[in-house]
Design a protein around this motif. Structure first.
Motif, short mmCIF file in Angstrom:
data_model
loop_
_atom_site.label_atom_id
_atom_site.label_comp_id
_atom_site.label_asym_id
_atom_site.label_seq_id
_atom_site.Cartn_x
_atom_site.Cartn_y
_atom_site.Cartn_z
N GLU A 1 0.83 -1.21 0.00
CA GLU A 1 0.00 0.00 0.00
C GLU A 1 0.86 1.25 0.00
O GLU A 1 0.53 2.26 -0.64
N LEU A 2 1.97 1.22 0.73
CA LEU A 2 2.89 2.36 0.75
C LEU A 2 3.46 2.60 -0.65
O LEU A 2 3.52 3.75 -1.11
N SER B 1 3.68 5.70 12.04
CA SER B 1 3.91 6.72 11.00
C SER B 1 5.28 7.37 11.14
O SER B 1 5.68 8.16 10.29
N ASP B 2 5.99 7.07 12.22
CA ASP B 2 7.33 7.64 12.41
C ASP B 2 8.31 7.02 11.42
O ASP B 2 8.28 5.81 11.18
N MET C 1 5.71 10.13 2.83
CA MET C 1 5.42 8.90 3.57
C MET C 1 4.75 9.22 4.91
O MET C 1 3.82 8.54 5.33
N THR C 2 5.24 10.27 5.59
CA THR C 2 4.67 10.64 6.88
C THR C 2 3.21 11.05 6.74
O THR C 2 2.35 10.63 7.52
N ASN C 3 2.92 11.88 5.74
CA ASN C 3 1.53 12.32 5.53
C ASN C 3 0.61 11.14 5.25
O ASN C 3 -0.50 11.07 5.79
N TYR C 4 1.06 10.23 4.41
CA TYR C 4 0.23 9.08 4.07
C TYR C 4 0.02 8.18 5.27
O TYR C 4 -1.11 7.79 5.58
N LEU C 5 1.08 7.86 5.99
CA LEU C 5 0.97 6.94 7.12
C LEU C 5 0.18 7.55 8.27
O LEU C 5 -0.59 6.86 8.94
N GLU C 6 0.35 8.85 8.50
CA GLU C 6 -0.42 9.49 9.57
C GLU C 6 -1.91 9.46 9.25
O GLU C 6 -2.74 9.26 10.13
N GLY C 7 -2.24 9.66 7.97
CA GLY C 7 -3.64 9.61 7.58
C GLY C 7 -4.25 8.22 7.72
O GLY C 7 -5.40 8.08 8.12
N LYS C 8 -3.47 7.19 7.41
CA LYS C 8 -3.98 5.81 7.47
C LYS C 8 -3.99 5.25 8.88
O LYS C 8 -4.88 4.46 9.23
N HIS D 1 -10.48 12.19 11.23
CA HIS D 1 -9.21 12.00 11.92
C HIS D 1 -8.43 13.29 11.89
O HIS D 1 -8.65 14.16 11.04
N GLN D 2 -7.54 13.44 12.85
CA GLN D 2 -6.73 14.64 12.96
C GLN D 2 -5.49 14.50 12.10
O GLN D 2 -4.67 13.61 12.30
N GLN D 3 -5.33 15.42 11.16
CA GLN D 3 -4.17 15.38 10.26
C GLN D 3 -2.96 16.06 10.90
O GLN D 3 -1.84 15.57 10.80
#
Length: 312
Positions: free
Chosen positions: A9-10, A33-34, A125-132, A184-186
Motif C-alpha cells: 500500500e505504501l 507513522s514515524d 510517507m509521513t503524511n500518508y501513514l499518519e492519515g492511514k 481523523h486529525q491530520q
C-alpha cells in the motif's frame, strides 16, 4: 483506525519503486507513522534502534557507508534487518549498498527506491501513514465541499441533512460523506473527514432510497475526503430557543485536539436550507479573509448614534 499498512500500500500511494524484495510487499506491515533515518546505527550504536519504523536512507547515510569497511558495513546492515523492520527506502535514485541488499533478502525485507529527495519522500510517507494510522471517530452527519470549504452538516435524524446535501449537489457542490463521517486529525490545526468505504458516493433520501451520486451527477459531484472547516448544526425552530442574529457568536466543537467553528441554523417550513448553508460557507470564507459584516454593522450603528447625538 487501521492497525497497520502493508508495504504494498505504501508503494502504491506514495509512488515508490521496488528495488528488491517484491514478493515480500504484502507480508511486511508498517505499524507506526514515524520514519527513521539511521545515523548512529551506522556507527554500530543500536541501544535505541527503532526497528519498527520505516528505515530511510539518503545521500548522507549512503555517503557514510562508503567510508566503512566491508566487514563493518555487513555487520551493521545485518543488525538493522530486524524481524519487525518493515522496509528500507532509498531516496534520490541512489543504489543501495550491496551489503544491505544481501541482509534484507536474508531477512525477507523489501527495499524501495525513489527519485525524489530525502526530505520530500519523508514528508510524503509521513503524511500518508499518519492519515492511514491516525485514530478515527465516526460522526453522524453529512459532509459536503462548498466552494472548496469542507462543511459538516449535523442535526437530529430526519431533520433534512441528506435532502439539503442533495440540493447543494444540484447547485454544483460536492458530496464527501452521507450519514456517517469518519474523521481523523491530520495535524494540530486540521481535521479531515471521509466516508466509510461502504458508503462511498452514496446518499440516502427518505422515500426514494439510496442513490449513487457519482452515477447520477458525475465524477465532479463527489470527493473522497476534505478538511472540515465549518460545522453547520440544524435545529428545529422554536420561539424559546435563542439563535444568533448578528453573527457575532464564537461557538466551536472539538474533535481530538482540533476546534472547528460551528453555527446553528433553525429549521422551519419555507426556509431554503441549501442556500442558507451556501451563504454560511461564503460568509465564513469572507471572515477568514478579514471581512466581517458584523463589524461593518457595528461601525455603521456607532456612526449613526454619533450623528444623532450631534443633532440633539
Amino acid at each position: 483506525m487501521a492497525d497497520s499498512v502493508t508495504v504494498a500500500e505504501l508503494v502504491k500511494n506514495v509512488r515508490l519503486n521496488v528495488y528488491a524484495g517484491e514478493k515480500y510487499l504484502e507480508d511486511r506491515l508498517i505499524t507506526t507513522s514515524d520514519i527513521s533515518r539511521p545515523g548512529l546505527e551506522l556507527t554500530g550504536y543500536f541501544d535505541y534502534y527503532p526497528a519498527k519504523r520505516v528505515q530511510l536512507l539518503g545521500i548522507t547515510e549512503t555517503s557514510f557507508t562508503k567510508k566503512m569497511t566491508n566487514k563493518e558495513l555487513t555487520k551493521v546492515m545485518e543488525e538493522m534487518c530486524q524481524p519487525e523492520t518493515p522496509v528500507f527506502v532509498v531516496s534520490t535514485n541512489i543504489e543501495p549498498p550491496k551489503q544491505l541488499v544481501k541482509a534484507a533478502e536474508d531477512a525477507k525485507i523489501p527495499i524501495l527506491g525513489t527519485k525524489v529527495t530525502t526530505s520530500r519522500v519523508l514528508s510524503n510517507m509521513t503524511n500518508y501513514l499518519e492519515g492511514k494510522l491516525a485514530e478515527r471517530q465516526s460522526i453522524h452527519g453529512v459532509l459536503v465541499d462548498i466552494y472548496g470549504l469542507g462543511v459538516l452538516i449535523t442535526g437530529d435524524s430526519g431533520i433534512g441533512k441528506s435532502e439539503t446535501a442533495l440540493e447543494l449537489i444540484k447547485r454544483g457542490h460536492r458530496l464527501i460523506a452521507d450519514d456517517r463521517v469518519e474523521v481523523h486529525q491530520q495535524d494540530e490545526q486540521t481535521l479531515v473527514g471521509e466516508a466509510p468505504k461502504i458508503l462511498n458516493h452514496l446518499l440516502e433520501i427518505r422515500g426514494i432510497g439510496i442513490i449513487d451520486v457519482m452515477n447520477l451527477f458525475g465524477a465532479g459531484a463527489v470527493r473522497s475526503q476534505t478538511p472540515i472547516d465549518l460545522i453547520v448544526h440544524l435545529e428545529n425552530w422554536s420561539p424559546d430557543t435563542p439563535f444568533d442574529r448578528l453573527g457575532n457568536g464564537t461557538e466551536t466543537s472539538q474533535f481530538f485536539d482540533v476546534e472547528v467553528p460551528k453555527v446553528a441554523i433553525p429549521v422551519k417550513t419555507g426556509r431554503n436550507l441549501a442556500i442558507i448553508i451556501e451563504v454560511a460557507a461564503m460568509n465564513f470564507r469572507a471572515r477568514s479573509m478579514g471581512y466581517d459584516a458584523t463589524k461593518v454593522f457595528d461601525e455603521n450603528l456607532n456612526s449613526l448614534i454619533k450623528e444623532n447625538s450631534k443633532e440633539k
